[in-house]
Design a protein around this motif. Structure first.
Motif, short mmCIF file in Angstrom:
data_model
loop_
_atom_site.label_atom_id
_atom_site.label_comp_id
_atom_site.label_asym_id
_atom_site.label_seq_id
_atom_site.Cartn_x
_atom_site.Cartn_y
_atom_site.Cartn_z
N LEU A 47 0.85 -1.20 0.00
CA LEU A 47 0.00 0.00 0.00
C LEU A 47 0.88 1.24 0.00
O LEU A 47 1.76 1.39 0.85
N ARG A 70 -0.47 -0.45 -4.88
CA ARG A 70 -1.69 0.32 -5.09
C ARG A 70 -1.87 1.32 -3.96
O ARG A 70 -1.20 1.27 -2.94
N GLN A 71 -2.85 2.22 -4.15
CA GLN A 71 -3.22 3.18 -3.13
C GLN A 71 -4.52 2.83 -2.43
O GLN A 71 -4.93 3.55 -1.52
N ASP A 72 -5.15 1.72 -2.81
CA ASP A 72 -6.53 1.50 -2.38
C ASP A 72 -6.84 0.07 -1.95
O ASP A 72 -7.95 -0.42 -2.14
N TRP A 78 2.22 10.03 -5.74
CA TRP A 78 2.06 8.74 -6.41
C TRP A 78 2.76 8.70 -7.76
O TRP A 78 3.53 7.77 -8.05
N PRO A 91 -1.42 11.76 -2.11
CA PRO A 91 -1.71 11.31 -3.49
C PRO A 91 -0.85 11.99 -4.54
O PRO A 91 -0.52 11.39 -5.58
#
Length: 308
Positions: A5, A34-36, A13, A10
């Motif tokens: 993660l 991923r970020q989510d 990124w 953001p």
């Protein structure tokens, strides 16, 4: 597949994701970055304390939190963080700090400010040789040691202090209260590179500033709370301290009304001495995940009892 993660702002990124993916591939790691992710799916967290993630409780599968910052004071006391925490020790960050410190030490040593301010009078005052200039460094971790050794290679007489005993080639090392006082008494130019902990708050105060040679100069690229601001301003006004170059502050950005902005003997730089570079930090993250997956000890593991 290892689920990583990315829990920083953001806006970071697009900067970090390509470098992290390249570093994971180079380390032979099969990673989904991923970020989510759902919290229960996360194996590792690449983290910055100024992001949204503050509650680590749901991350029950997480094996380590890997900070992108060298300083961990904003996260180390988080009671929900039970996973191992690693701080960023990055060769790019170290090189940037060496360049900033060396540049400003040379600026003070050579009297560059005075020459720039005096462009009308012939005043031939030559600086001493580096070997006759006494430099002090408070904090002998990776950054302090690297800066001290770079200055020693230029010929400066470098004394360093840390809370615990250390031996570093090229430096005269001190520790404990007596060692701190001995370092300060000889430091014509002093650099602060200590972590921000209860034990280091106001390490420079009215008493310790008075120990320094009159007319000494100070560099603080470490942490804002290392300095008692009221005491430093008084020392600057009295001439005990000739000049201070400050890169870090208790409140950032530094408020417009802060007296440091207008003081004639203060240089403010906007926390730029050592930023984390994605191109080099990614390799540090990948190496630590590779080590954890192989059952090896993590690098740069934070000691919660010491705060860094």
């Amino acid at each position: 597949m290892i689920n990583v993660l990315f829990a920083a702002l953001p806006a970071r990124w697009d900067e970090f994701a390509p470098h992290l993916r390249s570093a994971f591939d180079a380390a032979g790691l099969e990673v989904e970055l991923r970020q989510d992710f759902a919290p229960a799916e996360v194996d590792y967290i690449v983290y910055a304390p100024n992001g949204d993630l503050q509650d680590f409780t749901p991350y029950t599968r997480c094996k380590a939190v890997l900070s992108l910052w060298a300083g961990v004071e904003q996260i180390v006391t988080n009671e929900t963080l039970t996973q191992p925490l690693c701080r960023m020790v990055d060769p790019g960050l170290t090189q940037a700090m060496v360049e900033w410190v060396t540049g400003h030490v040379l600026r003070y040593h050579l009297g560059i400010d005075a020459n720039l301010a005096n462009q009308t009078t012939w005043d031939p005052v030559a600086p001493p040789l580096a070997q006759d200039r006494h430099i002090g460094i408070l904090g002998l971790g990776a950054l302090g040691a690297a800066c001290g050794q770079a200055l020693a290679q230029l010929g400066f007489n470098v004394h360093g202090w840390s809370r615990t005993e250390k031996q570093i080639e090229g430096l005269t090392c001190h520790h404990g209260d007596a060692g701190l006082h001995a370092t300060l008494r000889r430091s014509e130019i002093l650099t602060l590179l200590l972590p921000d902990t209860a034990a280091t708050t106001h390490v420079l105060n009215a008493e310790t500033l008075a120990l320094m040679p009159k007319g000494a100069c100070i560099l603080n690229p470490g942490r804002g709370p290392l300095i008692d601001d009221t005491a430093l301003l008084a020392a600057l006004d009295s001439g005990q301290i000739a000049h201070a170059t400050l890169d870090v502050f208790r409140v950032e950005p530094l408020p417009a009304e802060n007296p440091y902005w207008a003081h004639p003997n203060v240089t403010v730089t906007p926390h730029i001495a050592a930023a984390t570079r994605a191109s080099t930090a990614a390799g540090v993250i990948a190496e630590n995940i590779h080590r954890a997956e192989a059952g090896a000890p993590l690098h740069h593991l934070v000691d919660r009892t010491r705060g860094y």
